[in-house]
Design a protein around this motif. Structure first.
Motif, mmCIF file in Angstrom:
data_model
loop_
_atom_site.group_PDB
_atom_site.id
_atom_site.type_symbol
_atom_site.label_atom_id
_atom_site.label_comp_id
_atom_site.label_asym_id
_atom_site.label_seq_id
_atom_site.Cartn_x
_atom_site.Cartn_y
_atom_site.Cartn_z
ATOM 1 N N ARG A 16 0.840 -1.204 0.000
ATOM 2 C CA ARG A 16 0.000 0.000 0.000
ATOM 3 C C ARG A 16 0.876 1.255 0.000
ATOM 4 N N PHE A 17 1.921 1.266 0.810
ATOM 5 C CA PHE A 17 2.778 2.445 0.881
ATOM 6 C C PHE A 17 3.632 2.608 -0.363
ATOM 7 N N GLU A 18 3.889 1.527 -1.072
ATOM 8 C CA GLU A 18 4.589 1.645 -2.349
ATOM 9 C C GLU A 18 3.715 2.386 -3.357
ATOM 10 N N ARG A 19 2.418 2.094 -3.334
ATOM 11 C CA ARG A 19 1.496 2.804 -4.219
ATOM 12 C C ARG A 19 1.395 4.276 -3.824
ATOM 13 N N LEU A 20 1.401 4.524 -2.531
ATOM 14 C CA LEU A 20 1.351 5.909 -2.058
ATOM 15 C C LEU A 20 2.594 6.680 -2.486
ATOM 16 N N ALA A 21 3.752 6.023 -2.485
ATOM 17 C CA ALA A 21 4.987 6.685 -2.918
ATOM 18 C C ALA A 21 4.896 7.088 -4.383
ATOM 19 N N ALA A 22 4.282 6.234 -5.202
ATOM 20 C CA ALA A 22 4.105 6.567 -6.622
ATOM 21 C C ALA A 22 3.183 7.768 -6.780
ATOM 22 N N LEU A 23 2.106 7.819 -5.999
ATOM 23 C CA LEU A 23 1.200 8.966 -6.032
ATOM 24 C C LEU A 23 1.913 10.245 -5.604
#
Length: 502
Positions: A16-23
């Motif tokens: 989930r936090f990997e996706r947040l980093a992309a955002l």
């Protein structure tokens, strides 16, 4: 709960936090684009795009299952120290996010964009009256967010905002450090100015200095310091800043054809920020523990290179002949001794980003007091100019001639960044400690700077600061790197040695 379930919960959080980093990376590039090349008519559309991205990121982080995953992951026994620190950061970031309602996130994002765009025009036109209503709307929303975070985190409203920029920092800590600075800095400022008045006067370095040449020299200095142009770029904006992500660093500056000195030091300053981001632990880049550890550490890196290293006599002696050749200068004004006098001239001025390192903390202390008053509801946007001017006269003995050189000069409040300003001076204190520690560790650092070689200094902070990511608190990083807690002693000793020869 089984170890397998706990480990799976942690893995789900990392995803989930990997996706947040992309955002977050997408938002950073959009912000750079808005500040550098977006047409004026695109402001509303870009504001809506950023608002939607902010909402998506907020919903991803605050989804109902996240709290449960954090609780489950805490039961895992197989996490190493970095994973444990990462989980702790996940919980901290989640606590901040869940304290702010989704509707407020969207309203804040839109108002930040709107206020910043009004500020750009108002500052250029010296028209504070057009900015005040938008700034009041933004302050109201920031106060709403501060109150929500304060209730959720058990903090004072201002401290709740401050914690978002400098985790673990409290205004009570800042008050102690700022009181120490105020006890000696005004007298030290006067002493330095009197000392300089007894010395040779600076000869004017006359321009014009074409922007193309300033940019060329700036790029050459960035390359010396260690900036990787395969992973970054230099552009122009109203206010110097660093954005993007570690592998795609965006630096901006502004130019004045009558004076190259400000832009060059701004470029060095922003390069320090970029080097920090680039040096964060690669294996953890997409995770909270792999991010920068707050703005005190961030500002310590920019000020370490700009104020501590780039203004050493050894580096100026290396730089001066290159400036002379690059701009086609002639005569004694281009000699290293005179260039050094320009870069070390101490005198109160109106503009924070142009301030010398002796008077600079007073600019920050003024803003710290004013933004605390705004968050407390004790100061409105309408009354800000008068309060600003009174504070400038009290702390620096000067009054701005207009609001463009007064309370409208910084982008921070129009962009909603309340709680950021004190980290500039905390960063200056940390930079002084880090430079002193680096020189104790490597005897040849100043000699290397005299050859234009920043590698020993960069190597020191790569290991002691950058590589730590967010695995420690800001104060732990400073203490472990320098052997002493964050304080004012190293800064005072640095000013006395550089400007008074003590």
């Amino acid at each position: 709960m089984s170890e397998r379930n706990s480990t799976a919960a942690y893995a789900a959080l990392k995803d989930r936090f990997e996706r947040l980093a992309a955002l977050s990376g997408a938002q950073a590039v959009l912000h750079w684009d808005r500040a550098t090349m977006m047409p004026e008519g695109g402001a509303a559309a870009r504001a809506e795009q950023q608002a939607i991205l902010s909402l998506i990121a907020h919903e991803t982080l605050t989804a109902p299952e996240v709290a449960g995953l954090i609780d489950e992951a805490r039961e895992a026994d197989g996490l190493d120290p970095w994973d444990r620190a990462n989980l702790q950061e996940m919980a901290r970031v989640h606590a901040h996010a869940t304290a702010t309602p989704a509707s407020l996130v969207t309203r804040l994002s839109r108002q930040k964009s709107a206020t910043e765009m009004v500020w750009r025009k108002a500052r250029a036109a010296n028209d504070y009256a057009s900015l005040a209503p938008e700034l009041d709307k933004l302050i109201a929303l920031v106060r709403e967010q501060a109150a929500a975070k304060a209730e959720a985190l058990g903090l004072d409203p201002y401290d709740a905002l401050l914690d978002g920029y400098d985790p673990g920092r409290r205004s009570a800590d800042i008050d102690v450090l700022f009181a120490e600075l105020e006890s000696f800095l005004p007298a030290l400022l006067r002493e330095v100015m009197e000392h300089q008045a007894r010395g040779p006067a600076s000869l004017p370095i006359e321009g014009p200095f074409p922007i193309a040449l300033q940019e060329k020299i700036g790029r050459e200095v960035m390359d010396l310091i260690g900036f990787d142009f395969a992973h970054g770029r230099l552009d122009v904006s109203h206010h110097p800043f660093t954005g993007g992500v570690p592998d795609d660093s965006r630096i901006t500056t502004r130019y004045d054809e009558a004076d190259f000195t400000e832009s060059l030091m701004a470029v060095i300053h922003e390069t320090g920020h970029s080097l920090y981001e680039r040096g964060l632990p690669g294996a953890w880049r997409s995770q909270p523990v792999g991010r920068a550890r707050g703005m005190t550490i961030h500002e310590s890196q920019s000020l370490l290179f700009e104020m501590q290293a780039a203004r050493t006599e050894s580096f100026i002696r290396f730089l001066a002949p290159r400036l002379k050749a690059g701009f086609g200068g002639e005569g004694p004004a281009w000699e290293p001794e005179n260039v050094l006098r320009h870069y070390r001239r101490v005198a109160p001025g109106f503009i924070r980003v142009q301030a010398d390192e002796v008077s600079y903390p007073l600019h920050v202390m003024l803003r710290y007091g004013l933004e605390r008053a705004m968050i407390a509801g004790e100061l409105t946007a309408k009354d800000l100019p008068a309060a600003w001017n009174e504070g400038m006269e009290r702390m620096l003995g000067i009054v701005p001639p207009d609001d463009a050189t007064g309370c409208m000069q910084d982008i921070h409040w129009p962009s909603g960044s309340f709680g950021y300003f004190p980290t500039y001076t905390l960063g200056a204190l940390a930079a002084a400690q880090l430079f002193a520690a680096a020189k104790r560790t490597h005897d040849g650092i100043e000699a290397a700077l005299g050859q234009g070689d920043f590698a020993p200094l960069l190597g020191f902070v790569r290991t002691r600061v950058h590589g730590k990511g967010a695995s420690r608190t800001p104060d732990e990083i400073v203490s472990e790197a320098t052997g002493e807690p964050l304080g004012t002693a190293a800064f005072k000793a640095h000013i006395e040695a550089r400007y008074l020869g003590k």
